[in-house]
Motif scaffolding. Structure first.
Motif, PDB file in Angstrom:
ATOM      1  N   LEU A 115      38.684  60.341  45.197  1.00 59.21           N
ATOM      2  CA  LEU A 115      38.758  61.184  44.009  1.00 59.21           C
ATOM      3  C   LEU A 115      40.071  60.972  43.254  1.00 59.21           C
ATOM      4  N   TYR A 116      41.175  60.874  43.992  1.00 60.56           N
ATOM      5  CA  TYR A 116      42.503  60.839  43.371  1.00 60.56           C
ATOM      6  C   TYR A 116      43.114  59.436  43.306  1.00 60.56           C
ATOM      7  N   LYS A 117      42.269  58.407  43.384  1.00 62.47           N
ATOM      8  CA  LYS A 117      42.786  57.039  43.318  1.00 62.47           C
ATOM      9  C   LYS A 117      43.273  56.713  41.903  1.00 62.47           C
ATOM     10  N   GLU A 118      43.995  55.625  41.779  1.00 68.96           N
ATOM     11  CA  GLU A 118      44.437  55.133  40.472  1.00 68.96           C
ATOM     12  C   GLU A 118      44.390  53.613  40.489  1.00 68.96           C
ATOM     13  N   ASN A 124      43.617  46.847  40.129  1.00 67.93           N
ATOM     14  CA  ASN A 124      42.932  47.156  41.379  1.00 67.93           C
ATOM     15  C   ASN A 124      43.186  48.611  41.773  1.00 67.93           C
ATOM     16  N   TYR A 125      42.219  49.197  42.462  1.00 64.13           N
ATOM     17  CA  TYR A 125      42.353  50.588  42.894  1.00 64.13           C
ATOM     18  C   TYR A 125      43.350  50.716  44.047  1.00 64.13           C
ATOM     19  N   ARG A 126      44.038  51.841  44.079  1.00 65.46           N
ATOM     20  CA  ARG A 126      44.899  52.182  45.207  1.00 65.46           C
ATOM     21  C   ARG A 126      44.978  53.699  45.296  1.00 65.46           C
ATOM     22  N   GLY A 127      45.373  54.194  46.454  1.00 69.45           N
ATOM     23  CA  GLY A 127      45.479  55.637  46.644  1.00 69.45           C
ATOM     24  C   GLY A 127      45.691  55.960  48.105  1.00 69.45           C
ATOM     25  N   GLY A 128      45.535  57.224  48.445  1.00 68.42           N
ATOM     26  CA  GLY A 128      45.754  57.663  49.814  1.00 68.42           C
ATOM     27  C   GLY A 128      46.274  59.087  49.833  1.00 68.42           C
ATOM     28  N   ALA A 278      39.956  53.496  51.914  1.00 70.46           N
ATOM     29  CA  ALA A 278      38.882  54.167  51.187  1.00 70.46           C
ATOM     30  C   ALA A 278      39.168  54.222  49.695  1.00 70.46           C
ATOM     31  N   ALA A 279      40.406  54.489  49.324  1.00 73.39           N
ATOM     32  CA  ALA A 279      40.773  54.603  47.911  1.00 73.39           C
ATOM     33  C   ALA A 279      40.700  53.271  47.187  1.00 73.39           C
ATOM     34  N   ALA A 280      40.844  52.171  47.920  1.00 72.41           N
ATOM     35  CA  ALA A 280      40.839  50.847  47.297  1.00 72.41           C
ATOM     36  C   ALA A 280      39.442  50.352  46.974  1.00 72.41           C
ATOM     37  N   ALA A 281      38.411  51.104  47.384  1.00 69.26           N
ATOM     38  CA  ALA A 281      37.033  50.643  47.243  1.00 69.26           C
ATOM     39  C   ALA A 281      36.392  51.096  45.935  1.00 69.26           C
ATOM     40  N   SER A 282      35.382  50.329  45.513  1.00 68.14           N
ATOM     41  CA  SER A 282      34.472  50.746  44.445  1.00 68.14           C
ATOM     42  C   SER A 282      33.248  51.328  45.147  1.00 68.14           C
ATOM     43  N   PRO A 283      33.116  52.662  45.207  1.00 61.33           N
ATOM     44  CA  PRO A 283      32.055  53.266  46.023  1.00 61.33           C
ATOM     45  C   PRO A 283      30.672  53.004  45.439  1.00 61.33           C
ATOM     46  N   ASN A 284      29.698  52.872  46.290  1.00 62.48           N
ATOM     47  CA  ASN A 284      28.324  52.630  45.879  1.00 62.48           C
ATOM     48  C   ASN A 284      27.399  53.427  46.798  1.00 62.48           C
ATOM     49  N   PRO A 285      26.760  54.506  46.277  1.00 65.06           N
ATOM     50  CA  PRO A 285      26.714  55.020  44.912  1.00 65.06           C
ATOM     51  C   PRO A 285      28.103  55.416  44.382  1.00 65.06           C
ATOM     52  N   PRO A 286      28.257  55.391  43.025  1.00 70.33           N
ATOM     53  CA  PRO A 286      29.567  55.652  42.424  1.00 70.33           C
ATOM     54  C   PRO A 286      29.951  57.128  42.445  1.00 70.33           C
ATOM     55  N   HIS A 287      30.290  57.601  43.618  1.00 69.58           N
ATOM     56  CA  HIS A 287      30.663  59.010  43.821  1.00 69.58           C
ATOM     57  C   HIS A 287      31.687  59.036  44.948  1.00 69.58           C
ATOM     58  N   PRO A 288      32.745  59.818  44.859  1.00 68.31           N
ATOM     59  CA  PRO A 288      33.754  59.853  45.930  1.00 68.31           C
ATOM     60  C   PRO A 288      33.180  60.136  47.307  1.00 68.31           C
ATOM     61  N   VAL A 289      32.135  60.943  47.366  1.00 70.68           N
ATOM     62  CA  VAL A 289      31.554  61.344  48.649  1.00 70.68           C
ATOM     63  C   VAL A 289      30.922  60.159  49.384  1.00 70.68           C
ATOM     64  N   SER A 290      30.392  59.178  48.645  1.00 70.72           N
ATOM     65  CA  SER A 290      29.741  58.045  49.318  1.00 70.72           C
ATOM     66  C   SER A 290      30.738  57.289  50.189  1.00 70.72           C
ATOM     67  N   ASN A 361      47.572  47.195  58.993  1.00 70.79           N
ATOM     68  CA  ASN A 361      48.736  48.085  58.942  1.00 70.79           C
ATOM     69  C   ASN A 361      49.600  47.788  57.721  1.00 70.79           C
ATOM     70  N   TYR A 362      49.755  46.509  57.404  1.00 69.35           N
ATOM     71  CA  TYR A 362      50.552  46.118  56.244  1.00 69.35           C
ATOM     72  C   TYR A 362      49.927  46.664  54.960  1.00 69.35           C
ATOM     73  N   ALA A 363      48.595  46.550  54.846  1.00 72.42           N
ATOM     74  CA  ALA A 363      47.905  47.039  53.652  1.00 72.42           C
ATOM     75  C   ALA A 363      48.106  48.534  53.478  1.00 72.42           C
ATOM     76  N   TYR A 364      48.082  49.278  54.589  1.00 74.37           N
ATOM     77  CA  TYR A 364      48.296  50.718  54.517  1.00 74.37           C
ATOM     78  C   TYR A 364      49.730  51.044  54.089  1.00 74.37           C
ATOM     79  N   ALA A 365      50.699  50.410  54.743  1.00 74.41           N
ATOM     80  CA  ALA A 365      52.106  50.729  54.490  1.00 74.41           C
ATOM     81  C   ALA A 365      52.536  50.403  53.075  1.00 74.41           C
TER      82      ALA A 365
END
Length: 480
Positions: A115-118, A124-128, A278-290, A361-365
């Motif tokens: 929901l709160y990604k940017e 590219n998407y990022r968040g957390g 999770a934030a880096a993904a393009s959800p399908n269906p396009p809804h945060p809950v998916s 781990n690197y991707a998360y940090a």
């Protein structure tokens, strides 16, 4: 002195962490109407079209593989062995419990991260967690403290137990000196992580399914060749967990503590790590809950399936517990079941499990860098050097130091993250209700925020407003 201090801090935080996780799991299970049980089948249905992406983010399947790359690590082989050695068979029961409850917690944190990604400068998407703390709770202080813990945990600490276990396994099986393993691991990790999130996701998508299926099939063979022992093993697990065996009352607390700690370290539900993938993904269906559903399945695969595989290999082996610890216990247990190649198989499995965890781990940090004012050329170089040097250190460290540091980082991150998602329960329930209303009407779930909603919820402008090509892609795929 360092080891004693770590034991003291872990003891104090552990007394808070165990009830916090259990309460959080029960809380989200209740508020989300036992979503992990009643929507269990839907969790797998969402995976059907999870490899589709809108081009701005990695696919949902890649996000799952990246999170599994971090989850499915040495904790599944070494961590389970340590838990059983110290806490007895009952530790497995508490692993299962924390996983079942943790599925709801994982759903909550991953949904909020979506929901709160940017978008970053590359589009590219990022968040957390730091992003939903900053935007959803409007708490820069909480976001900063979490980012510091994330940087220390995933940028510094968490790769050390992975490197340690790989080095120990190769030393036991092939006599390779840990320092040599450390050099090789550090070099390979550097090559992968410098490619960024998309390269890490592609690597994880290729390796994780292969290694997971191979390990599952070997464990299944062990189980099928020892079917007559399964009822007794299950009885030992339950009776030991509840303190119903001889001298069981004294082991009850130890089994509970070890099971919950190792379960958390393995499946990472509530820790605040998986939301970055999770934030880096393009959800399908396009809804945060998916994306919440997709990441909820990761807890199931990691703990209920793979950790149980390790537990069965050990408990069916006939090895007396308490004589051998760590990864060597898992290696010896499989050797007893399948012969000489068992140790080699575990060594290779631990390499793939551990190495994919290291690069994830690197991707998360990386997500902590903007909050620490390190999202620049020199900051990234410094981070890369620190990260790689800790991989080498982990290869030659001692088990007590490694696990003590890892447990401390887990506790700090979890306490901050769980507090945040509990405070955002209302938003989470609203999203889940919106998703399920689409399902009840026979529609493809989609989330489009109006300008008023963006302002009210403090969402990143435009992220949930633009026409999403996944709407048409999903509809076309369903019709076909």
């Amino acid at each position: 002195m360092l080891t004693e201090l770590l034991h003291l801090l872990n003891g104090l935080l552990g007394q808070l962490l165990v009830p916090l996780l259990l309460i959080a799991g029960v809380w989200f299970t209740f508020k989300l109407k036992a979503i992990q049980f009643f929507h269990f089948a839907h969790m797998f249905k969402v995976m059907k079209n999870s490899r589709v992406t809108d081009g701005h983010g990695i696919s949902s399947f890649q996000a799952l593989c990246t999170s599994l790359a971090a989850r499915v690590g040495t904790g599944n082989l070494m961590g389970v062995a340590v838990a059983i050695s110290i806490g007895g068979p009952g530790a497995i029961f508490w692993m299962w419990l924390i996983a079942l409850l943790g599925m709801a917690t994982a759903f909550a944190e991953s949904t909020l991260a979506q929901l709160y990604k940017e978008q970053n400068q590359q589009g590219n998407y990022r968040g957390g967690p730091a992003y939903y703390m900053l935007k959803g709770l409007k708490s820069p202080a909480m976001a900063l403290v979490f980012s510091i813990c994330l940087f220390i945990g995933y940028g510094i600490v968490f790769s050390t137990p992975q490197a340690y276990t790989i080095a120990e396994a190769f030393n036991y099986s092939y006599g390779i000196e840990p320092i040599i393993t450390g050099v090789v691991l550090t070099t390979l990790a550097g090559i992968i992580v410098m490619g960024g999130m998309k390269k890490i996701a592609s690597f994880s998508e290729m390796v994780v399914p292969f290694m997971g299926v191979a390990y599952f099939l070997v464990a299944l063979w062990v189980i099928l060749t020892n079917l007559e022992q399964i009822p007794g093993v299950l009885k030992d697990i339950v009776f030991s967990a509840l303190g119903l065996q001889e001298a069981g009352a004294g082991m009850l607390g130890m089994a509970m503590m070890q099971g919950i700690r190792r379960g958390l370290y393995s499946n990472e539900a509530g820790l605040g790590s998986v939301p970055h993938a999770a934030a880096a993904a393009s959800p399908n269906p396009p809804h945060p809950v998916s994306q919440g559903y997709v990441q909820m399945s990761g807890v199931f695969f990691d703990t209920i399936v793979l950790c149980t595989c390790t537990a069965m290999i050990i408990l069916l082996s006939g090895i007396e517990l308490g004589q051998t610890f760590g990864i060597q216990l898992t290696q010896q247990a499989l050797e007893n079941q399948v012969g000489f190649w068992g140790s080699d198989f575990i060594a290779l499995a631990i390499f793939f499990f551990g190495f994919t965890s290291i690069v994830a781990n690197y991707a998360y940090a990386e997500n902590a860098l903007p909050f620490l004012k390190m999202n620049n050329k020199w900051g990234r170089i410094a981070f890369l050097l620190i990260f790689l040097s800790m991989i080498f250190y982990g290869s030659i460290a001692t088990l007590g130091e490694v696990l003590g540091l890892a447990d401390l980082a887990v506790a700090l991150m979890t306490i901050i993250n769980v507090s945040a998602i509990v405070l955002m329960t209302k938003t989470l329930v609203t999203l889940a209700k919106d998703y399920n209303e689409h399902i009840d009407r026979g529609e493809i779930p989609h989330f489009v925020a109006s300008p008023e909603q963006e302002q009210q919820m403090n969402l990143t402008p435009g992220i949930w407003q633009r026409d999403n090509p996944l709407h048409n892609t999903q509809a076309s795929t369903d019709r076909n």
